[in-house]
Design a protein around this motif. Structure first.
Motif, PDB file in Angstrom:
ATOM      1  N   MET A 118      43.850  42.046  18.924  1.00 15.03           N
ATOM      2  CA  MET A 118      42.593  42.387  18.281  1.00 15.03           C
ATOM      3  C   MET A 118      42.814  43.566  17.334  1.00 15.03           C
ATOM      4  O   MET A 118      43.407  44.578  17.714  1.00 15.03           O
ATOM      5  CB  MET A 118      41.564  42.751  19.354  1.00 15.03           C
ATOM      6  N   LYS A 119      42.343  43.414  16.109  1.00  7.75           N
ATOM      7  CA  LYS A 119      42.471  44.497  15.138  1.00  7.75           C
ATOM      8  C   LYS A 119      41.599  45.693  15.554  1.00  7.75           C
ATOM      9  O   LYS A 119      40.578  45.521  16.211  1.00  7.75           O
ATOM     10  CB  LYS A 119      42.018  44.028  13.751  1.00  7.75           C
ATOM     11  N   ASN A 120      42.020  46.864  15.133  1.00 11.52           N
ATOM     12  CA  ASN A 120      41.221  48.084  15.317  1.00 11.52           C
ATOM     13  C   ASN A 120      40.909  48.380  16.780  1.00 11.52           C
ATOM     14  O   ASN A 120      39.923  49.042  17.095  1.00 11.52           O
ATOM     15  CB  ASN A 120      39.903  47.996  14.530  1.00 11.52           C
ATOM     16  N   ARG A 121      41.749  47.879  17.678  1.00 10.86           N
ATOM     17  CA  ARG A 121      41.592  48.227  19.084  1.00 10.86           C
ATOM     18  C   ARG A 121      42.666  49.236  19.464  1.00 10.86           C
ATOM     19  O   ARG A 121      43.825  49.101  19.064  1.00 10.86           O
ATOM     20  CB  ARG A 121      41.701  46.987  19.966  1.00 10.86           C
ATOM     21  N   THR A 122      42.283  50.255  20.211  1.00 10.23           N
ATOM     22  CA  THR A 122      43.211  51.297  20.631  1.00 10.23           C
ATOM     23  C   THR A 122      43.804  50.934  21.986  1.00 10.23           C
ATOM     24  O   THR A 122      43.074  50.693  22.951  1.00 10.23           O
ATOM     25  CB  THR A 122      42.487  52.654  20.738  1.00 10.23           C
ATOM     26  N   PHE A 123      45.144  50.891  22.047  1.00 15.33           N
ATOM     27  CA  PHE A 123      45.835  50.547  23.292  1.00 15.33           C
ATOM     28  C   PHE A 123      46.578  51.773  23.830  1.00 15.33           C
ATOM     29  O   PHE A 123      47.091  52.586  23.054  1.00 15.33           O
ATOM     30  CB  PHE A 123      46.854  49.436  23.059  1.00 15.33           C
ATOM     31  N   ALA A 179      29.184  44.649  21.463  1.00 15.16           N
ATOM     32  CA  ALA A 179      30.611  44.318  21.382  1.00 15.16           C
ATOM     33  C   ALA A 179      31.449  45.572  21.144  1.00 15.16           C
ATOM     34  O   ALA A 179      32.487  45.774  21.786  1.00 15.16           O
ATOM     35  CB  ALA A 179      30.847  43.291  20.277  1.00 15.16           C
ATOM     36  N   GLN A 180      30.998  46.440  20.229  1.00 12.22           N
ATOM     37  CA  GLN A 180      31.720  47.679  19.944  1.00 12.22           C
ATOM     38  C   GLN A 180      31.705  48.608  21.160  1.00 12.22           C
ATOM     39  O   GLN A 180      32.704  49.257  21.471  1.00 12.22           O
ATOM     40  CB  GLN A 180      31.103  48.371  18.739  1.00 12.22           C
ATOM     41  N   HIS A 230      34.351  51.182  25.736  1.00 10.70           N
ATOM     42  CA  HIS A 230      34.340  51.428  27.179  1.00 10.70           C
ATOM     43  C   HIS A 230      35.652  50.980  27.818  1.00 10.70           C
ATOM     44  O   HIS A 230      36.248  51.705  28.634  1.00 10.70           O
ATOM     45  CB  HIS A 230      33.151  50.690  27.803  1.00 10.70           C
ATOM     46  N   THR A 231      36.120  49.800  27.427  1.00 11.90           N
ATOM     47  CA  THR A 231      37.385  49.279  27.961  1.00 11.90           C
ATOM     48  C   THR A 231      38.558  50.165  27.561  1.00 11.90           C
ATOM     49  O   THR A 231      39.433  50.472  28.382  1.00 11.90           O
ATOM     50  CB  THR A 231      37.625  47.843  27.455  1.00 11.90           C
ATOM     51  N   LEU A 261      38.569  53.366  26.804  1.00 12.20           N
ATOM     52  CA  LEU A 261      38.519  54.647  27.512  1.00 12.20           C
ATOM     53  C   LEU A 261      39.017  54.501  28.945  1.00 12.20           C
ATOM     54  O   LEU A 261      39.758  55.355  29.447  1.00 12.20           O
ATOM     55  CB  LEU A 261      37.100  55.212  27.484  1.00 12.20           C
ATOM     56  N   LEU A 262      38.618  53.420  29.607  1.00 10.38           N
ATOM     57  CA  LEU A 262      39.078  53.186  30.974  1.00 10.38           C
ATOM     58  C   LEU A 262      40.586  52.998  31.015  1.00 10.38           C
ATOM     59  O   LEU A 262      41.273  53.544  31.892  1.00 10.38           O
ATOM     60  CB  LEU A 262      38.382  51.963  31.563  1.00 10.38           C
ATOM     61  N   GLU A 263      41.125  52.241  30.048  1.00 10.86           N
ATOM     62  CA  GLU A 263      42.568  51.986  30.027  1.00 10.86           C
ATOM     63  C   GLU A 263      43.347  53.248  29.685  1.00 10.86           C
ATOM     64  O   GLU A 263      44.408  53.513  30.268  1.00 10.86           O
ATOM     65  CB  GLU A 263      42.879  50.868  29.037  1.00 10.86           C
ATOM     66  N   LEU A 264      42.839  54.021  28.743  1.00 13.96           N
ATOM     67  CA  LEU A 264      43.520  55.270  28.380  1.00 13.96           C
ATOM     68  C   LEU A 264      43.506  56.249  29.546  1.00 13.96           C
ATOM     69  O   LEU A 264      44.468  56.999  29.752  1.00 13.96           O
ATOM     70  CB  LEU A 264      42.848  55.891  27.153  1.00 13.96           C
ATOM     71  N   ALA A 265      42.424  56.243  30.326  1.00 13.70           N
ATOM     72  CA  ALA A 265      42.326  57.141  31.479  1.00 13.70           C
ATOM     73  C   ALA A 265      43.306  56.731  32.578  1.00 13.70           C
ATOM     74  O   ALA A 265      43.915  57.572  33.237  1.00 13.70           O
ATOM     75  CB  ALA A 265      40.899  57.142  32.017  1.00 13.70           C
ATOM     76  N   LYS A 266      43.492  55.421  32.762  1.00  7.49           N
ATOM     77  CA  LYS A 266      44.415  54.933  33.796  1.00  7.49           C
ATOM     78  C   LYS A 266      45.867  55.160  33.399  1.00  7.49           C
ATOM     79  O   LYS A 266      46.726  55.360  34.250  1.00  7.49           O
ATOM     80  CB  LYS A 266      44.178  53.446  34.049  1.00  7.49           C
ATOM     81  N   GLY A 267      46.140  55.087  32.110  1.00  7.95           N
ATOM     82  CA  GLY A 267      47.493  55.367  31.609  1.00  7.95           C
ATOM     83  C   GLY A 267      48.506  54.321  31.993  1.00  7.95           C
ATOM     84  O   GLY A 267      48.707  53.351  31.279  1.00  7.95           O
TER      85      GLY A 267
END
Length: 292
Positions: A272-277, A73-74, A79-80, A82-88
Protein backbone atom coordinates in the motif's frame (compact mmCIF):
# COMPACT_ATOMS: atom_id res chain seq x y z
CA UNK A 1 -17.67 15.29 15.56
CA UNK A 2 -17.01 11.81 16.94
CA UNK A 3 -15.55 9.16 14.68
CA UNK A 4 -17.89 6.68 16.38
CA UNK A 5 -20.82 8.41 14.70
CA UNK A 6 -19.08 8.17 11.34
CA UNK A 7 -18.77 4.40 11.85
CA UNK A 8 -22.46 4.25 12.72
CA UNK A 9 -23.44 6.21 9.63
CA UNK A 10 -21.20 4.04 7.45
CA UNK A 11 -22.90 0.91 8.80
CA UNK A 12 -26.37 2.30 8.11
CA UNK A 13 -25.44 3.00 4.49
CA UNK A 14 -23.80 -0.41 4.15
CA UNK A 15 -26.81 -2.34 5.48
CA UNK A 16 -29.47 0.08 4.16
CA UNK A 17 -31.32 -0.39 7.42
CA UNK A 18 -31.16 0.97 10.96
CA UNK A 19 -32.13 -2.39 12.47
CA UNK A 20 -29.57 -4.42 10.50
CA UNK A 21 -26.84 -1.83 11.16
CA UNK A 22 -27.64 -1.82 14.90
CA UNK A 23 -27.39 -5.61 14.98
CA UNK A 24 -24.04 -5.55 13.17
CA UNK A 25 -22.74 -2.85 15.53
CA UNK A 26 -24.05 -4.71 18.60
CA UNK A 27 -25.99 -1.70 19.87
CA UNK A 28 -29.70 -1.02 20.27
CA UNK A 29 -31.64 0.54 17.42
CA UNK A 30 -32.75 3.53 19.57
CA UNK A 31 -29.10 4.22 20.47
CA UNK A 32 -28.16 4.16 16.80
CA UNK A 33 -31.07 6.43 15.82
CA UNK A 34 -30.16 8.91 18.56
CA UNK A 35 -26.53 8.98 17.42
CA UNK A 36 -27.56 9.79 13.83
CA UNK A 37 -30.00 12.48 15.01
CA UNK A 38 -27.17 13.98 17.05
CA UNK A 39 -24.96 13.91 13.94
CA UNK A 40 -27.65 15.67 11.93
CA UNK A 41 -27.95 18.35 14.61
CA UNK A 42 -24.19 18.90 14.37
CA UNK A 43 -24.38 19.55 10.61
CA UNK A 44 -27.75 21.29 11.00
CA UNK A 45 -29.31 19.32 8.13
CA UNK A 46 -30.88 15.88 7.50
CA UNK A 47 -28.55 13.18 6.16
CA UNK A 48 -31.16 10.47 5.61
CA UNK A 49 -34.64 10.71 4.13
CA UNK A 50 -36.76 8.61 6.45
CA UNK A 51 -39.77 6.93 4.87
CA UNK A 52 -41.57 3.70 5.66
CA UNK A 53 -40.84 2.13 2.29
CA UNK A 54 -37.30 3.05 1.31
CA UNK A 55 -33.92 4.15 2.57
CA UNK A 56 -32.28 7.08 0.81
CA UNK A 57 -29.49 9.52 1.58
CA UNK A 58 -29.99 13.23 1.10
CA UNK A 59 -27.53 15.01 -1.17
CA UNK A 60 -25.66 16.19 1.91
CA UNK A 61 -25.85 12.67 3.33
CA UNK A 62 -24.21 11.25 0.21
CA UNK A 63 -21.40 13.82 0.42
CA UNK A 64 -20.95 13.10 4.13
CA UNK A 65 -20.83 9.36 3.46
CA UNK A 66 -18.12 9.67 0.80
CA UNK A 67 -15.96 11.93 2.95
CA UNK A 68 -16.48 10.02 6.18
CA UNK A 69 -15.67 6.74 4.40
CA UNK A 70 -12.30 8.18 3.31
CA UNK A 71 -11.70 9.57 6.80
CA UNK A 72 -12.46 6.19 8.40
CA UNK A 73 -10.04 4.47 6.02
CA UNK A 74 -7.29 6.99 6.86
CA UNK A 75 -8.02 6.67 10.57
CA UNK A 76 -7.77 2.88 10.43
CA UNK A 77 -4.44 3.05 8.61
CA UNK A 78 -3.09 5.51 11.17
CA UNK A 79 -4.37 3.43 14.08
CA UNK A 80 -2.83 0.25 12.66
CA UNK A 81 0.48 1.96 11.96
CA UNK A 82 0.72 3.35 15.50
CA UNK A 83 -0.01 -0.05 17.03
CA UNK A 84 2.63 -1.72 14.84
CA UNK A 85 5.24 0.96 15.51
CA UNK A 86 4.59 0.62 19.25
CA UNK A 87 5.03 -3.17 19.13
CA UNK A 88 8.25 -2.84 17.15
CA UNK A 89 9.56 -6.39 16.89
CA UNK A 90 6.66 -8.44 18.24
CA UNK A 91 4.41 -8.36 15.22
CA UNK A 92 2.38 -10.71 13.11
CA UNK A 93 3.35 -9.89 9.52
CA UNK A 94 0.71 -11.03 7.04
CA UNK A 95 1.61 -11.67 3.40
CA UNK A 96 -0.44 -12.77 0.42
CA UNK A 97 1.48 -15.30 -1.64
CA UNK A 98 1.21 -17.01 -4.99
CA UNK A 99 1.89 -20.74 -4.72
CA UNK A 100 4.91 -20.70 -7.03
CA UNK A 101 6.81 -18.37 -4.66
CA UNK A 102 6.59 -20.71 -1.68
CA UNK A 103 9.94 -22.44 -2.23
CA UNK A 104 12.21 -19.43 -2.53
CA UNK A 105 10.29 -17.57 0.16
CA UNK A 106 11.22 -20.24 2.71
CA UNK A 107 14.84 -19.00 2.40
CA UNK A 108 13.63 -15.47 3.12
CA UNK A 109 11.92 -16.74 6.28
CA UNK A 110 15.06 -18.49 7.52
CA UNK A 111 17.18 -15.36 7.08
CA UNK A 112 14.52 -13.09 8.53
CA UNK A 113 13.93 -15.19 11.64
CA UNK A 114 17.58 -14.82 12.62
CA UNK A 115 17.13 -11.05 12.79
CA UNK A 116 13.61 -10.87 14.18
CA UNK A 117 12.85 -14.10 16.06
CA UNK A 118 9.88 -12.58 17.93
CA UNK A 119 7.99 -11.60 14.79
CA UNK A 120 5.48 -14.06 13.34
CA UNK A 121 4.87 -14.45 9.61
CA UNK A 122 1.44 -15.49 8.37
CA UNK A 123 1.14 -16.55 4.71
CA UNK A 124 -2.12 -16.80 2.78
CA UNK A 125 -3.20 -17.39 -0.78
CA UNK A 126 -4.05 -14.24 -2.71
CA UNK A 127 -4.99 -15.06 -6.27
CA UNK A 128 -7.26 -12.49 -7.83
CA UNK A 129 -6.67 -8.89 -8.84
CA UNK A 130 -9.54 -7.51 -6.79
CA UNK A 131 -8.67 -9.74 -3.83
CA UNK A 132 -5.13 -8.32 -3.82
CA UNK A 133 -6.47 -4.77 -3.78
CA UNK A 134 -9.04 -5.48 -1.09
CA UNK A 135 -6.52 -7.34 1.07
CA UNK A 136 -4.05 -4.44 0.96
CA UNK A 137 -6.47 -1.54 1.35
CA UNK A 138 -8.46 -3.41 3.98
CA UNK A 139 -5.21 -3.84 5.99
CA UNK A 140 -5.63 -7.62 5.99
CA UNK A 141 -2.06 -8.05 4.67
CA UNK A 142 1.10 -5.95 4.74
CA UNK A 143 2.20 -7.03 1.27
CA UNK A 144 1.38 -9.41 -1.55
CA UNK A 145 3.68 -11.42 -3.83
CA UNK A 146 1.70 -11.79 -7.03
CA UNK A 147 2.05 -12.34 -10.76
CA UNK A 148 -0.32 -9.42 -11.37
CA UNK A 149 0.85 -5.86 -11.74
CA UNK A 150 -1.76 -3.93 -9.80
CA UNK A 151 -2.18 -0.52 -11.42
CA UNK A 152 -3.81 1.60 -8.74
CA UNK A 153 -3.28 5.05 -7.26
CA UNK A 154 -3.14 3.53 -3.77
CA UNK A 155 -0.97 0.47 -4.45
CA UNK A 156 2.70 0.17 -5.36
CA UNK A 157 3.82 -2.76 -7.56
CA UNK A 158 7.58 -3.49 -7.58
CA UNK A 159 8.96 -6.00 -10.08
CA UNK A 160 10.77 -8.88 -8.37
CA UNK A 161 11.67 -11.08 -11.34
CA UNK A 162 10.58 -12.45 -14.69
CA UNK A 163 10.30 -16.20 -15.17
CA UNK A 164 9.42 -18.49 -18.07
CA UNK A 165 6.86 -21.27 -18.02
CA UNK A 166 8.11 -24.83 -18.53
CA UNK A 167 6.48 -28.11 -19.50
CA UNK A 168 6.12 -30.74 -16.79
CA UNK A 169 6.03 -34.34 -18.02
CA UNK A 170 6.46 -37.87 -16.71
CA UNK A 171 9.96 -39.24 -17.32
CA UNK A 172 8.69 -41.89 -19.77
CA UNK A 173 6.64 -39.46 -21.83
CA UNK A 174 7.40 -39.20 -25.54
CA UNK A 175 8.61 -35.60 -24.97
CA UNK A 176 11.32 -36.81 -22.56
CA UNK A 177 13.98 -36.88 -25.30
CA UNK A 178 13.04 -33.43 -26.65
CA UNK A 179 15.08 -30.42 -25.58
CA UNK A 180 12.53 -27.85 -26.65
CA UNK A 181 8.81 -27.88 -27.35
CA UNK A 182 6.43 -25.58 -29.16
CA UNK A 183 2.75 -25.05 -28.41
CA UNK A 184 1.87 -26.97 -31.58
CA UNK A 185 3.23 -30.09 -29.88
CA UNK A 186 0.38 -29.86 -27.35
CA UNK A 187 -2.50 -30.32 -29.81
CA UNK A 188 -2.85 -34.05 -29.21
CA UNK A 189 -1.74 -34.04 -25.57
CA UNK A 190 -4.04 -34.05 -22.52
CA UNK A 191 -3.28 -30.74 -20.82
CA UNK A 192 -3.66 -30.17 -17.08
CA UNK A 193 -4.05 -26.52 -16.06
CA UNK A 194 -5.15 -24.49 -13.08
CA UNK A 195 -8.62 -23.03 -12.78
CA UNK A 196 -9.30 -20.73 -15.72
CA UNK A 197 -10.03 -17.72 -13.49
CA UNK A 198 -6.45 -17.81 -12.18
CA UNK A 199 -4.00 -15.39 -13.76
CA UNK A 200 -1.48 -18.16 -14.50
CA UNK A 201 -4.03 -20.25 -16.39
CA UNK A 202 -5.42 -17.21 -18.19
CA UNK A 203 -1.94 -16.35 -19.44
CA UNK A 204 -1.31 -19.91 -20.66
CA UNK A 205 -4.61 -20.02 -22.53
CA UNK A 206 -3.90 -16.57 -23.97
CA UNK A 207 -0.58 -17.86 -25.32
CA UNK A 208 -2.35 -20.68 -27.16
CA UNK A 209 -4.87 -18.19 -28.52
CA UNK A 210 -2.13 -15.82 -29.70
CA UNK A 211 -0.47 -18.68 -31.60
CA UNK A 212 -3.87 -19.77 -32.97
CA UNK A 213 -3.68 -23.21 -31.35
CA UNK A 214 -6.49 -24.98 -29.53
CA UNK A 215 -5.19 -27.11 -26.63
CA UNK A 216 -6.87 -30.29 -25.41
CA UNK A 217 -7.63 -29.43 -21.77
CA UNK A 218 -8.38 -32.60 -19.81
CA UNK A 219 -8.24 -31.36 -16.20
CA UNK A 220 -8.62 -28.04 -14.37
CA UNK A 221 -7.04 -28.15 -10.94
CA UNK A 222 -6.90 -25.53 -8.18
CA UNK A 223 -3.53 -26.43 -6.64
CA UNK A 224 -0.15 -26.81 -8.38
CA UNK A 225 0.74 -29.74 -6.12
CA UNK A 226 -2.26 -31.70 -7.37
CA UNK A 227 -1.26 -30.90 -10.95
CA UNK A 228 2.14 -32.49 -10.29
CA UNK A 229 0.44 -35.59 -8.86
CA UNK A 230 -1.73 -36.02 -11.97
CA UNK A 231 1.27 -35.60 -14.28
CA UNK A 232 3.17 -38.21 -12.29
CA UNK A 233 0.20 -40.57 -12.66
CA UNK A 234 0.48 -40.19 -16.43
CA UNK A 235 -2.86 -38.42 -16.84
CA UNK A 236 -1.45 -35.56 -18.88
CA UNK A 237 1.21 -32.87 -19.06
CA UNK A 238 1.24 -29.37 -17.61
CA UNK A 239 2.70 -25.92 -18.15
CA UNK A 240 3.84 -24.33 -14.90
CA UNK A 241 6.07 -21.45 -13.71
CA UNK A 242 9.75 -22.39 -13.68
CA UNK A 243 10.33 -21.27 -10.07
CA UNK A 244 7.71 -23.71 -8.87
CA UNK A 245 8.63 -26.89 -10.74
CA UNK A 246 12.41 -26.71 -10.38
CA UNK A 247 12.15 -27.23 -6.62
CA UNK A 248 11.61 -30.67 -5.06
CA UNK A 249 10.97 -32.34 -8.38
CA UNK A 250 10.10 -36.04 -8.18
CA UNK A 251 12.50 -38.44 -9.88
CA UNK A 252 9.52 -39.55 -11.99
CA UNK A 253 9.07 -36.09 -13.48
CA UNK A 254 10.99 -33.99 -16.00
CA UNK A 255 10.77 -30.39 -17.15
CA UNK A 256 11.34 -29.14 -20.67
CA UNK A 257 11.48 -25.58 -22.02
CA UNK A 258 8.67 -24.40 -24.25
CA UNK A 259 9.44 -22.10 -27.16
CA UNK A 260 6.88 -19.31 -27.02
CA UNK A 261 7.42 -15.59 -26.65
CA UNK A 262 4.10 -15.40 -24.81
CA UNK A 263 4.92 -17.85 -22.03
CA UNK A 264 6.75 -15.86 -19.40
CA UNK A 265 5.53 -13.75 -16.54
CA UNK A 266 6.52 -11.04 -14.10
CA UNK A 267 6.23 -11.44 -10.33
CA UNK A 268 5.66 -8.37 -8.16
CA UNK A 269 5.71 -7.26 -4.56
CA UNK A 270 2.62 -5.12 -4.00
CA UNK A 271 2.22 -2.88 -0.98
CA UNK A 272 0.00 0.00 0.00
CA UNK A 273 1.35 3.40 -0.97
CA UNK A 274 1.90 6.05 1.71
CA UNK A 275 1.71 3.52 4.52
CA UNK A 276 4.31 3.69 7.29
CA UNK A 277 5.85 0.34 8.24
CA UNK A 278 8.08 -0.54 11.22
CA UNK A 279 11.73 -1.25 10.42
CA UNK A 280 11.20 -4.98 10.91
CA UNK A 281 8.57 -5.12 8.14
CA UNK A 282 10.68 -2.98 5.83
CA UNK A 283 13.54 -5.42 6.40
CA UNK A 284 11.32 -8.31 5.32
CA UNK A 285 10.42 -6.43 2.13
CA UNK A 286 14.14 -5.88 1.53
CA UNK A 287 14.83 -9.62 1.86
CA UNK A 288 11.97 -10.38 -0.55
CA UNK A 289 13.44 -8.02 -3.15
CA UNK A 290 16.98 -9.41 -2.89
CA UNK A 291 16.59 -13.13 -2.10
CA UNK A 292 14.02 -14.37 -4.65
Amino acid sequence: MEIRKMYYFDAIVKYQSFSRAAKALHISQPSLSNAIKSLEREVNAPLIERTTKQFRLTELGQQFYERSKNFIAQYEVMHTELLELAKGEQLEIRLGMIESANHWFSKVMVAYQKLYPKNQIALMDTLYNQTVRQALLGLHVHGVITNQQIVDTEIKSELLYNEPYVVLIKNDHRFATREGLTLEDFIEEALIIGMTEFQTSAQILKAFEQENIKPHIQYKIERFEMIKVLVEEGLGIAILPQHYVTQHLSENLLIRPVKSEFLNRNVYLCTMKNRTFPKSILKLFEFIKTMH
